[in-house]
Design a protein around this motif. Structure first.
Motif, PDB file in Angstrom:
ATOM      1  N   ASP A  66     -27.486 -16.236 -28.341  1.00  0.00           N
ATOM      2  CA  ASP A  66     -28.008 -14.749 -28.153  1.00  0.00           C
ATOM      3  C   ASP A  66     -29.156 -14.517 -27.133  1.00  0.00           C
ATOM      4  O   ASP A  66     -29.110 -13.582 -26.438  1.00  0.00           O
ATOM      5  N   SER A  67     -29.963 -15.503 -26.999  1.00  0.00           N
ATOM      6  CA  SER A  67     -31.141 -15.368 -26.137  1.00  0.00           C
ATOM      7  C   SER A  67     -30.702 -15.365 -24.663  1.00  0.00           C
ATOM      8  O   SER A  67     -31.124 -15.014 -23.775  1.00  0.00           O
ATOM      9  N   SER A  68     -29.662 -16.107 -24.636  1.00  0.00           N
ATOM     10  CA  SER A  68     -28.890 -16.084 -23.028  1.00  0.00           C
ATOM     11  C   SER A  68     -28.384 -14.848 -22.531  1.00  0.00           C
ATOM     12  O   SER A  68     -28.058 -14.859 -21.311  1.00  0.00           O
ATOM     13  N   LEU A  69     -28.350 -13.930 -23.527  1.00  0.00           N
ATOM     14  CA  LEU A  69     -27.957 -12.639 -23.152  1.00  0.00           C
ATOM     15  C   LEU A  69     -29.012 -11.877 -21.975  1.00  0.00           C
ATOM     16  O   LEU A  69     -28.582 -11.041 -21.187  1.00  0.00           O
ATOM     17  N   VAL A  70     -30.089 -12.435 -21.977  1.00  0.00           N
ATOM     18  CA  VAL A  70     -31.071 -12.254 -20.870  1.00  0.00           C
ATOM     19  C   VAL A  70     -30.444 -12.510 -19.607  1.00  0.00           C
ATOM     20  O   VAL A  70     -30.479 -11.391 -18.709  1.00  0.00           O
ATOM     21  N   VAL A 110     -27.195 -12.687 -19.104  1.00  0.00           N
ATOM     22  CA  VAL A 110     -25.934 -11.990 -19.006  1.00  0.00           C
ATOM     23  C   VAL A 110     -26.584 -10.762 -18.299  1.00  0.00           C
ATOM     24  O   VAL A 110     -25.669  -9.976 -17.344  1.00  0.00           O
ATOM     25  N   ALA A 111     -27.449 -10.221 -18.739  1.00  0.00           N
ATOM     26  CA  ALA A 111     -27.892  -8.850 -18.387  1.00  0.00           C
ATOM     27  C   ALA A 111     -28.351  -8.663 -16.664  1.00  0.00           C
ATOM     28  O   ALA A 111     -28.086  -7.899 -16.018  1.00  0.00           O
ATOM     29  N   ILE A 160     -22.738 -13.870  -7.990  1.00  0.00           N
ATOM     30  CA  ILE A 160     -23.917 -14.120  -8.559  1.00  0.00           C
ATOM     31  C   ILE A 160     -23.532 -14.236 -10.112  1.00  0.00           C
ATOM     32  O   ILE A 160     -24.264 -14.578 -11.136  1.00  0.00           O
ATOM     33  N   LEU A 161     -22.603 -13.308 -10.496  1.00  0.00           N
ATOM     34  CA  LEU A 161     -22.053 -13.069 -11.970  1.00  0.00           C
ATOM     35  C   LEU A 161     -21.901 -14.349 -12.489  1.00  0.00           C
ATOM     36  O   LEU A 161     -22.055 -14.508 -13.692  1.00  0.00           O
ATOM     37  N   GLY A 162     -21.797 -15.595 -11.675  1.00  0.00           N
ATOM     38  CA  GLY A 162     -21.634 -16.836 -12.334  1.00  0.00           C
ATOM     39  C   GLY A 162     -22.706 -17.241 -13.196  1.00  0.00           C
ATOM     40  O   GLY A 162     -22.662 -17.878 -14.294  1.00  0.00           O
ATOM     41  N   GLY A 163     -23.807 -16.731 -12.866  1.00  0.00           N
ATOM     42  CA  GLY A 163     -25.006 -16.995 -13.727  1.00  0.00           C
ATOM     43  C   GLY A 163     -24.916 -16.443 -14.911  1.00  0.00           C
ATOM     44  O   GLY A 163     -25.491 -16.806 -16.060  1.00  0.00           O
ATOM     45  N   ALA A 164     -24.341 -15.142 -15.105  1.00  0.00           N
ATOM     46  CA  ALA A 164     -24.157 -14.534 -16.364  1.00  0.00           C
ATOM     47  C   ALA A 164     -23.031 -15.087 -17.437  1.00  0.00           C
ATOM     48  O   ALA A 164     -23.044 -14.746 -18.417  1.00  0.00           O
TER      49      ALA A 164
END
Length: 447
Positions: A65-69, A71-72, A388-392
């Motif tokens: 859930d914290s990794s949504l940072v 994602v955003a 860079i979407l790869g990071g999300a």
């Protein structure tokens, strides 16, 4: 004979490019204006990485859930990169920089109401807006740097500009360490669950105040850069092109070096963000440290990243960039395996070494993929920034592996938590393998 001819050709290209200035004198002022933007988004990228463990603690949420940072943050790159290309195409690179900095300032201001309302969702929205500005900046600045000189030195020039990016990253880590992580209350999840709602709100208020300080403070720097660009008379190449959008994309996606570069950039950015996001958690679990102590190891990793970036810029005078990247990708795979299997401090050394292996990859993939594109370079740049979407995507997958312990059975002799964080590094192995494949496929200078 053919191999000898290829070798001689590569040596001649290297020798010729070594005698050409990386940045011609007439472009140096513009170049260093752009470098200021590279440093700014480097600072913000790495502060964002530290928000993952910070928000996990502040809002008492799971790793995934914290990794949504992330994602955003990195999802914004996928959404805004193409509009940024249209802005540059219709107007100019300069306008792209102004729009990008404007979005950043709006997003950073959004941290203030998010902190006052103690709203994780509002933080995610503000992060998305802020990162939208960075997406526009990266879509604009990277091809602009490539255009400021001879094509033979374009990859070196971008590596040179990108070398200032981790300098900003280092500054961002120090800001995060001493302003954000150092001001987190030491109470862990179990202790916070026992607190009253009033006590918890008071602690969160203090913690979120310090989250805001560096982001809101950087608005002043962004505004100064914005004013300089607004008042400047950049003698840039016209951003408009006669080619239609459909024609541009047809040409781009008929070029294997380009579309394979986009795929590779997706996996590279994924591995970079995932490794840096979970470095602090890996150190906390394996070394038994708290957040602001564990970030010291992250800082060492960034120092190594910076040192190797500068070394690589120099070595590219003599070696083919794609071949150098192949060596570094293979080293990255070996370091990941060391991070998974080796016990004791040496596993931490392997984790830190991964950053050194990543040092040349982003600008090298970028430069190789865009080489020789001509008029469609602006849309080509947008595609690479969208990657860079790869990071999300890869970062939360790695977070799920940490939470679920899905691969823990592949190692033995570790606690459940340590086995989970170690085996999550199988995902970076896959990502580095993709980079290795691209490097080998396009290792010849003239491909």
């Amino acid at each position: 004979m053919e191999n000898n001819a290829n070798t001689l050709s590569e040596k001649n290209v290297a020798n010729n490019s070594s005698s050409i200035p990386v940045v011609p004198a007439q472009y140096r002022i513009y170049f260093f204006l752009l470098v200021s933007c590279f440093a700014l988004w480097g600072m913000l990228n790495n502060m964002n990485d530290t928000l993952v463990p910070a928000f996990a603690k502040i809002f008492m949420i799971k790793a995934v859930d914290s990794s949504l940072v992330q994602v955003a943050f990195y999802g914004a790159y996928a959404v805004l990169a193409m509009p940024a290309a249209f802005i540059v195409r219709k107007y100019s690179y300069r306008v792209g920089v102004l729009v990008g900095l404007g979005f950043y300032m709006i997003g950073a201001f959004g941290y203030i109401p998010a902190a006052l309302l103690q709203s994780y969702n509002l933080f995610l929205i503000s992060i998305f807006i802020l990162a939208s500005g960075l997406s526009v900046l990266e879509t604009t600045c990277n091809p602009f740097v490539l255009s400021l000189g001879a094509p033979e030195t374009s990859v070196r020039r971008l590596n040179f500009a990108q070398a200032f990016n981790p300098v900003g990253s280092m500054a961002g880590l120090f800001l995060a360490k001493y302003l954000i992580l150092a001001n987190l209350n030491p109470a862990d999840l179990d202790e916070r669950l026992l607190m009253s709602s009033e006590q918890l709100a008071e602690i969160r208020h203090t913690e979120l105040f310090w989250v805001c300080v560096p982001y809101v403070g950087l608005i002043l720097i962004a505004f100064i850069i914005w004013v300089i660009f607004f008042r400047s008379k950049l003698n840039e190449k016209d951003g408009r092109v006669a080619m239609t959008v459909i024609e541009a994309f047809k040409k781009l996606f008929s070029n294997p070096r380009y579309y394979c570069g986009v795929i590779t950039q997706f996996f590279y950015v994924g591995v970079q963000i995932a490794v840096w996001t979970w470095t602090i958690k890996y150190i906390m679990i394996t070394k038994g440290l708290v957040e602001h102590e564990a970030v010291d190891y992250f800082i060492v990793a960034m120092v190594l990243f910076i040192i190797f970036r500068w070394i690589c810029v120099y070595l590219m005078k003599y070696f083919v960039p794609a071949k150098m990247m192949a060596v570094f990708a293979l080293a990255g795979i070996l370091c990941c395996l060391g991070t998974i299997y080796i016990k004791g401090d040496f596993s931490v050394y392997c984790l830190i070494a991964i950053s050194g292996c990543m040092s040349l990859m982003f600008p090298t993939i970028y430069g190789i993929a865009l080489r020789g594109l001509g008029a469609e370079v602006k849309f080509g740049a947008a595609g690479l920034i969208m990657a860079i979407l790869g990071g999300a995507i890869i970062t939360p997958i790695m977070g799920w592996l940490v939470d679920s312990s899905a691969l823990s059975f592949m190692v033995s002799g570790f606690s459940a938590a340590e086995a989970a964080i170690r085996t999550a590094f199988y995902l970076p192995v896959v990502c580095f393998a993709v980079v290795l494949g691209y490097s080998l496929a396009f290792r010849k200078t003239n491909d």
